[in-house]
Design a protein around this motif. Sequence first.
Motif, short mmCIF file in Angstrom:
data_model
loop_
_atom_site.label_atom_id
_atom_site.label_comp_id
_atom_site.label_asym_id
_atom_site.label_seq_id
_atom_site.Cartn_x
_atom_site.Cartn_y
_atom_site.Cartn_z
N GLY A 41 -1.99 4.54 -3.75
CA GLY A 41 -2.00 3.40 -4.68
C GLY A 41 -1.69 2.09 -3.99
O GLY A 41 -1.35 2.07 -2.80
N THR A 42 -1.85 1.00 -4.72
CA THR A 42 -1.46 -0.32 -4.21
C THR A 42 -0.74 -1.07 -5.32
O THR A 42 -0.95 -0.79 -6.51
N ILE B 239 1.72 6.29 -10.57
CA ILE B 239 0.72 7.09 -9.88
C ILE B 239 0.89 8.53 -10.32
O ILE B 239 1.89 9.18 -10.00
N THR C 27 3.48 0.10 -11.09
CA THR C 27 2.32 0.99 -11.16
C THR C 27 2.82 2.43 -11.28
O THR C 27 3.88 2.77 -10.76
N GLU D 68 0.88 -1.17 0.00
CA GLU D 68 0.00 0.00 0.00
C GLU D 68 0.92 1.22 0.00
O GLU D 68 1.82 1.31 0.83
#
Length: 582
Positions: A423-424, A468, A466, A407
């Motif tokens: 975000g995760t 962000i 990921t 997390e």
Amino acid sequence: MSVIGIDLGTTNSLAAVWRNGKVELIPDALGNLMTPSVVALDGDGNILVGQAAKEEELHHPERCASSFKRFMGTEKKYSLGTREFTPEELSALVLKRIKEMAEEYLQEEVTEAVISVPAYFNNDQRYATKQAAELAGIYCERLINEPSAAALAERQEKTEEEYLLVFDFGGGTLDVSLVDCFENIVEINTIAGDNHLGGTDFDQAIASYFCNAVGIMQNALTPVQWSTLLLEARRCKETLSIQAEVEMCFVWKGNTYSQKLTPEDIFHAGKGLFLRIRDVVSKALMDGGLSPDDISKILLAGGSSCMPTVSLYLGKLFGRNIKAGTEPDYLIATGLGIYTGIKERKEEIKDIMMTDVCPFSLGVGTHFNNSDQEKMDILIERNSILPSRMAKTYIAHTDYQESIRFEIYQGEHYIPEKNLKIGTLDIEIPKAKKGEEEVVVTFSYDINGILEVNAMNPSTGNTANTTIVSGYRRLSQEQLEAQRGKIDGLKRLSKELEEQKAIFAMGERLYAQTTGGLRDAVERTLDYYRCVCNSHSPIRIRKAGRGVLQFFLNAEIQRKRTVFDTLEFQWEDLFEESEEEQ
Ligand code: ADP
Ligand code: MG
């Protein structure tokens, strides 16, 4: 086509340009350098921006919006009469006004601007600022941090290494930044601030102090009476930056209360505020690992830094004399003006590079000592210089777990949930006994505030990624067009009429607030101006407008001092001069 610099302030906005080898601050048609960041809707449904809107705010706060910069990048809506606006739309209206003002002054189209933002502005707030520019029809390639702009104004002539402390004290915020300068590089080292400490807090403190001194029970005042008293407090506070003392007056229930004020009284009135100033300055120094002696110069920016008590107090903290160089009000705009020169590669100006820092810490939630209790594990510390890249290794903490979830948080709190979750990221790992499998997590944060998180399991080579960007709702091209259409389609007075309206409103307010000789003079001035406006000669109206405005500004200063005197005002002289000009 010109590029201008815009200091889009919470209270006031300013514009500057690099011209003929120097910075010029851009005045409006009446010669004012500051445009109040206020938007209003008048009784006829016209949009007013700047001084006219600020005057409207005194009587119809329900149709006015101010301090919207504080809510940039949020979903907050402002209702002005029957219409709703977002903070970006309101900022766009201010920017548009400034663009028009600059076009008139420069006599050419302005298509691009560099705009300053507080160094602590996050991604959403920065993005919203750029979007406001776009709505106003201005291309904004680069946002400049306010302290960097202030430092630019100082660094033009210098190359030696030094730490500057930028003390930016505005209407509602205090921002203290340490700026590390070396050769042609300007780098923000540390930022600290108090989002709820500014000139308006001094107005409140002075008003309370006054009530105490003259024996008025503060809570016996109605909200309207209190705001009248606040205005008077502000006037006295501002007068004390050019005069050694001032008479504060207030008429209440038919009695006139008055009290002499000196800067010393401001010290007493604002003691708690000064202590908060000290805390912010101290936090900046501590975060930066510097002592007061390491600071080579303190740059004062923002209207509230004009208060002599503020520079005296800072002088005490730093054990030296501190004087404002350029007028604090104009420092950031001046730096922006220099930057436009650099941007346009003007030869006479030294190129200076500016870097950015990350305003908050970024990390992941981890389990504390293998327990269920979570804590924040920071990868990129606040004030890290951008771009920044950091990696850490984490181990699986239960037997045979198939994946690890990270997390991602931003903020300074020890408990992850108390920070902002942004975000995760999940990554699969081979099943194994706890502690045997590990994952390397890498955070890369770039200059535009985009965070990339990458996780990698060394035993399998598995990766997960990921990106962000920001939680902010980005508008599609159509939405942007629609919003721009809304702004362009607003009913507006012509520039000239808006100017006249501001002058009349100011005169009418002064008329209401004065008595005796000063009131007569205000009345005659209003009558005179009305006659000129009825002449429909734009030149005469403009020239008379300047004289009248100057008179009203002087009258504002004289207001309470001369309330009971017969006025010995040279207002006739003023107009003789402007008649001659014609
Ligand atoms: P912001 O950066 O928030 O837009 P400004 O830098 O324009 O704000 O500062 C506005 C504040 O500065 C107001 O609270 C105003 O009362 C105060 N101020 C402006 N001029 C003076 C002055 N001469 N003396 C004291 N305070 C001043
Ligand atoms: Mg400011």
